[in-house]
Write an enzyme that holds these catalytic residues in place. Structure first.
Site, PDB file in Angstrom:
ATOM      1  N   ASN A 166       9.669   4.214  -4.420  1.00 13.73           N
ATOM      2  CA  ASN A 166       9.764   2.793  -4.755  1.00 13.73           C
ATOM      3  C   ASN A 166       9.991   2.666  -6.246  1.00 13.73           C
ATOM      4  O   ASN A 166       9.484   3.466  -7.040  1.00 13.73           O
ATOM      5  CB  ASN A 166       8.486   2.051  -4.355  1.00 13.73           C
ATOM      6  CG  ASN A 166       8.496   0.605  -4.822  1.00 13.73           C
ATOM      7  OD1 ASN A 166       7.914   0.265  -5.846  1.00 13.73           O
ATOM      8  ND2 ASN A 166       9.189  -0.239  -4.082  1.00 13.73           N
ATOM      9  N   TYR A 170       6.545  -3.114 -13.825  1.00 13.42           N
ATOM     10  CA  TYR A 170       5.191  -3.543 -14.160  1.00 13.42           C
ATOM     11  C   TYR A 170       4.965  -3.304 -15.648  1.00 13.42           C
ATOM     12  O   TYR A 170       5.206  -2.194 -16.139  1.00 13.42           O
ATOM     13  CB  TYR A 170       4.147  -2.750 -13.359  1.00 13.42           C
ATOM     14  CG  TYR A 170       4.531  -2.484 -11.925  1.00 13.42           C
ATOM     15  CD1 TYR A 170       4.723  -3.526 -11.026  1.00 13.42           C
ATOM     16  CD2 TYR A 170       4.727  -1.176 -11.463  1.00 13.42           C
ATOM     17  CE1 TYR A 170       5.083  -3.278  -9.710  1.00 13.42           C
ATOM     18  CE2 TYR A 170       5.079  -0.913 -10.154  1.00 13.42           C
ATOM     19  CZ  TYR A 170       5.265  -1.973  -9.273  1.00 13.42           C
ATOM     20  OH  TYR A 170       5.625  -1.730  -7.975  1.00 13.42           O
ATOM     21  N   GLU A 230      15.456   0.646  -3.573  1.00 13.39           N
ATOM     22  CA  GLU A 230      16.041  -0.044  -4.724  1.00 13.39           C
ATOM     23  C   GLU A 230      17.250   0.691  -5.283  1.00 13.39           C
ATOM     24  O   GLU A 230      18.234   0.066  -5.715  1.00 13.39           O
ATOM     25  CB  GLU A 230      14.985  -0.235  -5.826  1.00 13.39           C
ATOM     26  CG  GLU A 230      13.930  -1.272  -5.529  1.00 13.39           C
ATOM     27  CD  GLU A 230      12.788  -0.748  -4.683  1.00 13.39           C
ATOM     28  OE1 GLU A 230      11.885  -1.534  -4.356  1.00 13.39           O
ATOM     29  OE2 GLU A 230      12.799   0.468  -4.348  1.00 13.39           O
ATOM     30  N   ASP A 279       2.654 -14.134 -20.945  1.00 12.71           N
ATOM     31  CA  ASP A 279       3.419 -13.870 -19.728  1.00 12.71           C
ATOM     32  C   ASP A 279       4.553 -14.861 -19.505  1.00 12.71           C
ATOM     33  O   ASP A 279       4.722 -15.842 -20.248  1.00 12.71           O
ATOM     34  CB  ASP A 279       2.473 -13.877 -18.520  1.00 12.71           C
ATOM     35  CG  ASP A 279       2.711 -12.691 -17.603  1.00 12.71           C
ATOM     36  OD1 ASP A 279       3.880 -12.391 -17.321  1.00 12.71           O
ATOM     37  OD2 ASP A 279       1.718 -12.063 -17.185  1.00 12.71           O
TER      38      ASP A 279
END
Length: 497
Positions: A166, A170, A230, A279
């Site tokens: 995967n 992050y 991906e 963020d």
């Protein structure tokens, strides 16, 4: 030709005058953020900072920060093309025994070229070094951040049971030269793989790539179905395979054309405080406990580029990546809800707080059925607000949508309040990860909806008069005040019900 790395991306952007080189010496501590934030919000170009204090490596930032630059990165002419191609991709991937058919049937061999290709030698391993994260121009983005953060990493993990890789994105807070945080949320694939290693009592190998094929960077951000790799998806977007090379310290395969590779591991029983972080919501996400990534080896190109991004109050670079996902999944939504005409995730809603849906309403309760269905779909379950308008309303025209919401609703009838999961970054709910959601039915109401009163028509000029005025516009001598297509734009803003 597909772009194989960020160096080719820089060249492509420069040819179209979409990149600015900054030769002045700058600091990675807040200064790059302030420069980039101003440029980003002004709709400016990608930036390549060639001299960063304390590092020999240049920083590329805001590279995906416009529709034109994103189209170049993904090799498409427009974002709607992504959705059409993704529909084709999903059709092929759902065929039973897909890979068996690829091997057996010559007419499907074209699809095999999307699959990642393993290589033995790679640019990303031209230089092999002991870990020293202080050598990289890693940004401290905002004053309240807990430290410096790697903001555009491709994090490679592997399911210990199936062996499937995967790729996620992050953020990674740097603690020292050899360790960072690993900020994967509860619903992320990296977190699920981490839990499986913990259940097996094993240390988890992890690799982090910086750079590589630009399409792969986008693929790492896309909420793809679990059965889609991906790297395969990036190959489909590029119409050419992504080349992967084995790590030196594990069997994880990483992009051969990346600029940097950080090889290491995550212990399954080690947590450390991570954050705060400015963020993409425009607010600081609070400090919390997250796993720790230990860097064992760094490999890189001889002359690498350090890719980065900053997030904060929109619009910013990540908004354009999000818009690609919006266009990507519209055809997928239509396969489940054919009544949906179009969708819009407003930038101000930071993609998980609001979606506007235009739909063809056909029966009583139809709007609520669509709302409930969307809240039950994968990451759509985190959406705090769903606004529904009629099929002839453009959901991308936020002024038009606001007009319909402000005038078309009866609060007791048209507001739906429910409860369910929320995104980990939501700060408004009384408890984390769970709270209330709002549905707004701003469609036109008829007897089908139990509305017994006549519904008024929108005010719209007749076609003959509009055409006459358009034809005579220059004769009026108003060219310098308003263009002759302003009437069309005004009608679009006023709706067509």
């Amino acid at each position: 030709m597909p772009l194989n790395d960020f160096h080719q991306f820089v060249e492509a952007l420069e040819k179209k005058r979409l990149l600015k080189r900054i030769t002045s010496r700058v600091s990675s501590d807040l200064e790059i953020t302030e420069i980039t934030d101003r440029i980003s919000k002004a709709g400016g170009p990608a930036l390549l900072f060639e001299q960063v204090e304390g590092s020999e490596f240049p920083v590329l930032i805001n590279a995906f920060g416009s529709y034109e630059r994103l189209n170049i990165a993904l090799g498409v002419s427009g974002l709607d093309e992504i959705g059409k191609r993704f529909e084709e991709f999903m059709t092929i991937m759902h065929r039973e025994g897909f890979w068996a058919k690829v091997k057996l049937l010559p007419d499907l061999m074209r699809a095999a070229r999307w699959a990642p290709r393993k290589v033995d030698k790679a640019p990303c391993q031209e230089v092999v070094e002991e870990p020293d994260l202080d050598a990289l121009p890693i940004l401290k983005c905002w004053p309240g951040d807990g430290g410096r953060f790697i903001t555009l990493p491709l994090v490679f993990t592997r399911d210990p049971e199936s062996g499937i890789q995967n790729i996620g994105m992050y953020r990674m807070q740097v603690y020292d030269k050899k360790t960072t945080g690993m900020h994967w949320h509860l619903h992320k694939d990296g977190r699920r793989n981490h839990e499986r290693y913990a259940a097996a009592g094993k240390r988890m190998p992890v690799a982090v790539a910086l750079g590589g094929e630009p399409a792969l960077t986008y693929a790492a951000t896309a909420p793809l179905p679990p059965f889609i790799d991906e790297a395969l998806f990036a190959g489909f977007l590029r119409n050419a395979p992504v080349e992967l090379v084995p790590c030196l310290t594990s069997d994880i395969l990483v992009p051969a054309n990346a600029d940097f590779i950080l090889e290491g591991y995550v212990e399954t029983d080690e947590l450390r405080e991570e954050g705060p972080f400015g963020d993409h919501t425009g607010y600081y996400s609070l400090a919390d406990m997250y796993p720790v990534f230990h860097v064992e080896r760094v490999t890189r190109r001889k002359k690498p580029i350090y890719p980065a991004t900053i997030v904060g109050r929109p619009p910013m670079e990540d908004c354009f990546l999000g818009k690609a996902t919006e266009r990507l999944f519209l055809p997928l939504l239509r396969t489940i809800f054919p009544e949906i005409v179009d969708i819009e995730f407003p930038l101000e809603g930071v993609f998980h707080n609001c979606v506007i849906v235009s739909m063809k309403k056909q029966y009583p309760g139809h709007v609520r059925k669509v709302m409930s269905g969307l809240w039950g779909m994968s990451q759509m379950m985190y959406t705090k607000m769903i606004v529904v308008v009629d099929e002839d309303i453009d959901p991308h025209d936020l002024s038009l949508v606001a007009w319909k919401v402000f005038n078309n609703i009866d609060a007791g009838r048209d507001l739906v309040v429910t409860e369910g999961p929320l995104d980990a970054l939501d700060h408004a709910s009384p408890r984390p990860l769970y709270g209330h959601k709002l549905g707004i039915d701003a469609t036109r109401k008829t007897l089908m909806d139990g509305h017994t009163r006549a519904w008024p028509d929108d005010i719209v000029m007749d076609d003959a008069t509009r055409e006459r005025v358009t034809r005579r516009w220059k004769e009026y001598g108003l060219d310098d005040l308003l263009s002759d297509d302003a009437g069309d734009k005004g009608r679009a803003a006023g709706g067509r019900q």
